[in-house]
Design a protein around this motif. Structure first.
Motif, PDB file in Angstrom:
ATOM      1  N   VAL A  43      -8.745   0.336 -10.986  1.00  0.00           N
ATOM      2  CA  VAL A  43      -8.282   0.590  -9.614  1.00  0.00           C
ATOM      3  C   VAL A  43      -9.374   0.417  -8.573  1.00  0.00           C
ATOM      4  O   VAL A  43      -9.105   0.472  -7.368  1.00  0.00           O
ATOM      5  CB  VAL A  43      -7.657   1.998  -9.478  1.00  0.00           C
ATOM      6  CG1 VAL A  43      -6.552   2.186 -10.502  1.00  0.00           C
ATOM      7  CG2 VAL A  43      -8.711   3.094  -9.591  1.00  0.00           C
ATOM      8  N   LEU A  94      -4.741  10.025  -2.225  1.00  0.00           N
ATOM      9  CA  LEU A  94      -5.091   8.819  -2.963  1.00  0.00           C
ATOM     10  C   LEU A  94      -4.489   7.651  -2.203  1.00  0.00           C
ATOM     11  O   LEU A  94      -3.267   7.465  -2.167  1.00  0.00           O
ATOM     12  CB  LEU A  94      -4.534   8.856  -4.388  1.00  0.00           C
ATOM     13  CG  LEU A  94      -4.912   7.662  -5.260  1.00  0.00           C
ATOM     14  CD1 LEU A  94      -6.410   7.646  -5.551  1.00  0.00           C
ATOM     15  CD2 LEU A  94      -4.131   7.666  -6.576  1.00  0.00           C
ATOM     16  N   MET A 131      -3.846   3.864  -1.869  1.00  0.00           N
ATOM     17  CA  MET A 131      -3.730   2.756  -2.813  1.00  0.00           C
ATOM     18  C   MET A 131      -3.361   1.482  -2.057  1.00  0.00           C
ATOM     19  O   MET A 131      -2.397   1.484  -1.283  1.00  0.00           O
ATOM     20  CB  MET A 131      -2.648   3.067  -3.859  1.00  0.00           C
ATOM     21  CG  MET A 131      -2.831   4.408  -4.548  1.00  0.00           C
ATOM     22  SD  MET A 131      -1.628   4.695  -5.856  1.00  0.00           S
ATOM     23  CE  MET A 131      -0.127   4.769  -4.894  1.00  0.00           C
ATOM     24  N   TYR A 182     -14.020   6.162  -9.849  1.00  0.00           N
ATOM     25  CA  TYR A 182     -12.760   5.451 -10.036  1.00  0.00           C
ATOM     26  C   TYR A 182     -12.740   4.749 -11.389  1.00  0.00           C
ATOM     27  O   TYR A 182     -13.766   4.272 -11.874  1.00  0.00           O
ATOM     28  CB  TYR A 182     -12.583   4.397  -8.938  1.00  0.00           C
ATOM     29  CG  TYR A 182     -12.565   4.975  -7.550  1.00  0.00           C
ATOM     30  CD1 TYR A 182     -13.737   5.103  -6.812  1.00  0.00           C
ATOM     31  CD2 TYR A 182     -11.374   5.420  -6.988  1.00  0.00           C
ATOM     32  CE1 TYR A 182     -13.726   5.658  -5.539  1.00  0.00           C
ATOM     33  CE2 TYR A 182     -11.353   5.970  -5.713  1.00  0.00           C
ATOM     34  CZ  TYR A 182     -12.537   6.087  -5.004  1.00  0.00           C
ATOM     35  OH  TYR A 182     -12.511   6.639  -3.738  1.00  0.00           O
ATOM     36  N   SER A 214       0.824  -1.202   0.000  1.00  0.00           N
ATOM     37  CA  SER A 214       0.000   0.000   0.000  1.00  0.00           C
ATOM     38  C   SER A 214       0.861   1.256   0.000  1.00  0.00           C
ATOM     39  O   SER A 214       2.001   1.238   0.479  1.00  0.00           O
ATOM     40  CB  SER A 214      -0.899   0.022   1.246  1.00  0.00           C
ATOM     41  OG  SER A 214      -1.762  -1.086   1.278  1.00  0.00           O
ATOM     42  N   PHE A 220      -8.324   1.477  -4.737  1.00  0.00           N
ATOM     43  CA  PHE A 220      -7.898   2.848  -4.451  1.00  0.00           C
ATOM     44  C   PHE A 220      -9.048   3.627  -3.815  1.00  0.00           C
ATOM     45  O   PHE A 220     -10.228   3.368  -4.086  1.00  0.00           O
ATOM     46  CB  PHE A 220      -7.482   3.555  -5.745  1.00  0.00           C
ATOM     47  CG  PHE A 220      -6.191   3.078  -6.345  1.00  0.00           C
ATOM     48  CD1 PHE A 220      -5.573   1.910  -5.938  1.00  0.00           C
ATOM     49  CD2 PHE A 220      -5.595   3.807  -7.371  1.00  0.00           C
ATOM     50  CE1 PHE A 220      -4.384   1.478  -6.507  1.00  0.00           C
ATOM     51  CE2 PHE A 220      -4.410   3.388  -7.956  1.00  0.00           C
ATOM     52  CZ  PHE A 220      -3.808   2.215  -7.525  1.00  0.00           C
ATOM     53  N   ASP A 259       0.355  -1.056 -11.757  1.00  0.00           N
ATOM     54  CA  ASP A 259       0.077   0.267 -11.183  1.00  0.00           C
ATOM     55  C   ASP A 259       1.308   1.175 -11.236  1.00  0.00           C
ATOM     56  O   ASP A 259       1.214   2.358 -10.899  1.00  0.00           O
ATOM     57  CB  ASP A 259      -0.379   0.141  -9.725  1.00  0.00           C
ATOM     58  CG  ASP A 259      -1.713  -0.565  -9.583  1.00  0.00           C
ATOM     59  OD1 ASP A 259      -1.844  -1.400  -8.659  1.00  0.00           O
ATOM     60  OD2 ASP A 259      -2.618  -0.292 -10.389  1.00  0.00           O
TER      61      ASP A 259
END
Length: 115
Positions: free
Chosen positions: A63, A80, A82, A59, A17, A67, A89
């Motif tokens: 993603v 953001l 993630m 989105y 992440s 996300f 990505d």
């Protein structure tokens, strides 16, 4: 002079992440929609996510739901978040907003997903 500054990129392993931030000066992000885009090597820039001035979010299919985009109006910053990152990505991530007919972009922050 309006400035958008992205930060938070880096190298992360697949499944990991990261949280990116987009901080603005000379413009109030809470009154505008803010979008995240990304550009991978050799590819066109693509839209990733948007948070509208009212807080609604959208989105890209690629993603969603990994996300999450959200605001901190007190900090004049959009984030953001993630998760479950994949090698695909990997890209430079940019934030964007539009005001009075002008588009503003940050300088981008590199995200690399690799083991």
């Amino acid at each position: 002079q309006v400035q958008l500054v992205e930060s938070g990129g880096g190298l992360v392993q697949p499944g990991g992440s990261l949280e990116l931030s987009c901080t603005a000066s000379k413009i109030t992000l809470s009154t505008n929609g803010v979008a995240w885009f990304r550009q991978a090597p050799g590819k066109e820039r693509e839209w990733v996510a948007t948070v509208a001035s009212g807080g609604a979010t959208r989105y890209a299919d690629s993603v969603n739901p990994r996300f999450h985009v959200y605001r901190d109006n007190a900090k004049n910053t959009v984030f953001l978040q993630m998760s479950s990152l994949k090698p695909e990505d990997t890209a430079i991530y940019y934030c964007n907003t539009n005001s009075r007919g002008r588009a503003y972009w940050g300088q981008g922050t590199q995200v690399t997903v690799s083991s």
